[in-house]
Design an enzyme around this catalytic site. Structure first.
Site, PDB file in Angstrom:
ATOM      1  N   GLY A 101       0.911  -1.000  -0.349  1.00 24.61           N
ATOM      2  CA  GLY A 101      -0.106  -0.201  -0.593  1.00 24.61           C
ATOM      3  C   GLY A 101       1.221   1.956  -0.129  1.00 24.61           C
ATOM      4  N   SER A 174      -3.277   8.690   8.002  1.00 23.65           N
ATOM      5  CA  SER A 174      -2.615   8.295   7.257  1.00 23.65           C
ATOM      6  C   SER A 174      -1.150   8.875   6.575  1.00 23.65           C
ATOM      7  CB  SER A 174      -3.514   7.640   6.156  1.00 23.65           C
ATOM      8  OG  SER A 174      -2.888   7.286   5.711  1.00 23.65           O
ATOM      9  N   ASP A 327       0.427  -0.483  13.048  1.00 24.15           N
ATOM     10  CA  ASP A 327       1.130  -1.933  12.882  1.00 24.15           C
ATOM     11  C   ASP A 327       1.541  -2.207  13.478  1.00 24.15           C
ATOM     12  OD1 ASP A 327       0.660  -0.672  10.256  1.00 24.15           O
ATOM     13  OD2 ASP A 327       2.999  -0.172   9.964  1.00 24.15           O
TER      14      ASP A 327
HETATM   15  C1  S3P Z   1       2.827   3.556   6.506  1.00 23.99           C
HETATM   16  C2  S3P Z   1       2.021   4.481   7.011  1.00 23.99           C
HETATM   17  C3  S3P Z   1       0.825   3.768   7.184  1.00 23.99           C
HETATM   18  C4  S3P Z   1       0.941   1.903   7.679  1.00 23.99           C
HETATM   19  C5  S3P Z   1       2.465   1.459   6.188  1.00 23.99           C
HETATM   20  C6  S3P Z   1       3.547   2.576   6.077  1.00 23.99           C
HETATM   21  C7  S3P Z   1       3.949   4.293   4.873  1.00 23.99           C
HETATM   22  O1  S3P Z   1       0.097   3.884   7.046  1.00 23.99           O
HETATM   23  O2  S3P Z   1       0.761   1.184   8.233  1.00 23.99           O
HETATM   24  O3  S3P Z   1       2.571   0.105   7.233  1.00 23.99           O
HETATM   25  O4  S3P Z   1       5.450   4.289   5.413  1.00 23.99           O
HETATM   26  O5  S3P Z   1       3.330   6.177   5.080  1.00 23.99           O
HETATM   27  P1  S3P Z   1      -1.512   3.984   7.003  1.00 23.99           P
HETATM   28  O6  S3P Z   1      -0.936   5.573   5.964  1.00 23.99           O
HETATM   29  O7  S3P Z   1      -2.442   3.722   5.780  1.00 23.99           O
HETATM   30  O8  S3P Z   1      -1.337   4.489   8.190  1.00 23.99           O
END
Ligand code: S3P
Length: 448
Positions: A101, A174, A327
């Site tokens: 993601g 986020s 996480d």
């Molecule tokens: C991350 C942000 C978080 C986290 C992901 C890494 C990042 O997600 O859960 O493992 O590197 O910006 P969200 O932005 O969906 O909270």
């Protein structure tokens, strides 16, 4: 990449007391950003300590597809020849971000204000995750996105030819959305402003400043106001990626629940936007010493000594702590199962849109191991069974989620009977040396 291969069942049995030094790999968030910001700079960025997990390797491949030159020189030692802000070329093929993601959302932001078109996809887990949270703010720049129902991948993103700067208040806490908007703002004229009510991991802000962008953060009544001046020339950097506190969480939590353990975990980030788990564990009665505080790769770190903690107590985790440990709830739920009393985790509905629905995956898996769980849309409550008290003997479904797999393998180390996971193959996305590292400390994890 995960989800494209065979499922790999794994089993974890009762562990010997853990001892030794757990040297966990580089931070996943910072590794993605080192590659992406390196691709946006003019000249060669050198990286050491890069996490060579599948998620990051997929981002490296994507940067090549957009025109940067990415070279591996040795373990964790990489260089990126950047193309400059706005210098991305149109990829010749679909960009496959695998399980990540962070990868897909940050890369969509990076290309969103360049007049090129790219189509993104990922594995079965990533194709279920919502992209609207990123494409909605990108539309304000003039970017168009065409995905499946519910804003799902595969999705084609058409970059804005004449982007406008944007002012955007994040509707969800986020760091991925914040970072996508900032990355898009890099190639928009004028000032792009992102407002976040609750602070999320701040690696993009720190690294953008390091790469020479003009970026300020003001703390006001509405939260953090982050202002980025568009169209900077980013200067290549030498990036030393610190170790990943989210990976360190697994040996740390294992040592807390396996009788007789005493381990050291060097270089764990104390960044206030990442250390919520460690605050929570200390409040629960964990025996963790934080030694030798210092800076590494621009992040505050400490060396941890972690010992078996027989008197862990369940607590109410403050909901406003969630972004700094988002996480870590799966592994915290495992520790909670070995504490006395209830651990209450509220304000955690974001867990439902991670690599899996992590509330559901932890609840069903812990129940299969004999624990009592309560849950609602936004809450997970684990009824602790005390040291060594979890019966085990069940199989957890991991739903292509590395952290679910690792959490249950840790649970098996201290449970009365073995715990199996249906598929440990996604562990390579973030912690490829997990099995060897844990067994080196004393664990008994094997392929099923
Ligand atoms: C991350 C942000 C978080 C986290 C992901 C890494 C990042 O997600 O859960 O493992 O590197 O910006 P969200 O932005 O969906 O909270």
């Amino acid at each position: 990449m995960s989800g494209h291969g065979e499922a790999q069942p794994m089993i974890s049995g009762r562990s010997a007391p853990l001892s030794g030094v757990a040297e966990v790999p580089g931070d996943k968030s910072i590794s993605h950003r080192a590659l992406i910001f390196g691709a946006m700079a003019v000249g060669e960025t050198r990286i050491t300590g890069l996490l060579e997990g599948q998620d990051v390797l997929d981002t490296a491949k994507a940067m090549q597809a957009f025109g940067a030159t990415v070279t591996r020189h040795g373990l964790g030692a990489w260089s990126v020849q950047g193309v400059g802000v706005g210098g991305f070329r149109e990829p010749a093929d679909v960009i496959d971000c695998g399980n990540s993601g962070t990868g897909v959302r940050l890369i969509m932001g990076t290309m969103a204000t360049t007049p090129i078109t790219a189509t993104f996809t990922g594995d079965a887990s990533l194709r279920k995750r919502p992209m609207g949270r990123v494409t909605d703010p990108l539309a304000l720049f003039g970017t168009r996105a065409y995905g499946r129902q519910g804003g799902r991948l595969p999705m084609t993103v058409v970059g804005a030819a004449d982007p406008m700067p944007v002012r955007y208040a994040l509707p969800v806490a986020s760091a991925q959305v914040k970072s996508a908007v900032l990355l898009a703002g890099l190639n928009a004229p004028g000032q792009t402003v992102v407002i976040e009510k609750e602070p999320t991991r701040d690696h993009s802000e720190r690294m953008l400043i390091g790469f020479g962008a003009e970026l300020t953060v003001e703390k006001g009544a509405e939260g953090h106001v982050i202002t980025l001046t568009g169209r900077p020339e980013l200067r290549p950097q030498t990036v030393a990626v610190p170790r990943d506190p989210s990976s360190a969480a697994f040996p740390v939590c294992a040592a807390l629940i396996v009788e007789g353990s005493d381990i050291r975990v060097p270089g764990v980030s104390q960044n206030l936007t990442r250390n919520g788990l460690y605050l929570t564990l200390v409040e629960m009665g964990a025996r963790i010493d934080f030694e030798n505080p210092r800076e590494e790769g621009g992040e505050p770190v400490a060396d941890l000594r972690v010992r078996f903690s027989p008197s862990l107590k369940g607590i109410e985790v403050p909901p406003d702590r969630a972004p700094s440990m988002i996480d870590e709830y799966p592994i915290l739920s495992v520790v909670a199962a070995f504490a006395e009393g209830r651990t209450v985790m509220r304000g955690v509905k974001e867990l439902r849109v991670k690599e899996s629905d992590r509330i559901d995956a932890m609840a069903r898996g812990l129940e299969a191991c004999g624990a009592r769980i309560e849950e609602d849309e936004d809450t997970l409550i684990v009824h602790g069974m005390g040291p060594g008290g979890l019966p085990g003997g069940g199989t957890a479904q991991t739903h292509l989620d590395h952290r679910i797999a690792m959490s249950f393998l840790v649970a098996g180390m201290a449970a009365k009977a073995e715990i199996a996971v249906d598929d440990g193959s996604p562990i390579v996305t973030s912690f490829p040396i997990f099995e060897g590292l844990m067994n080196g400390l004393g664990a008994a994890i094997r392929r099923g």
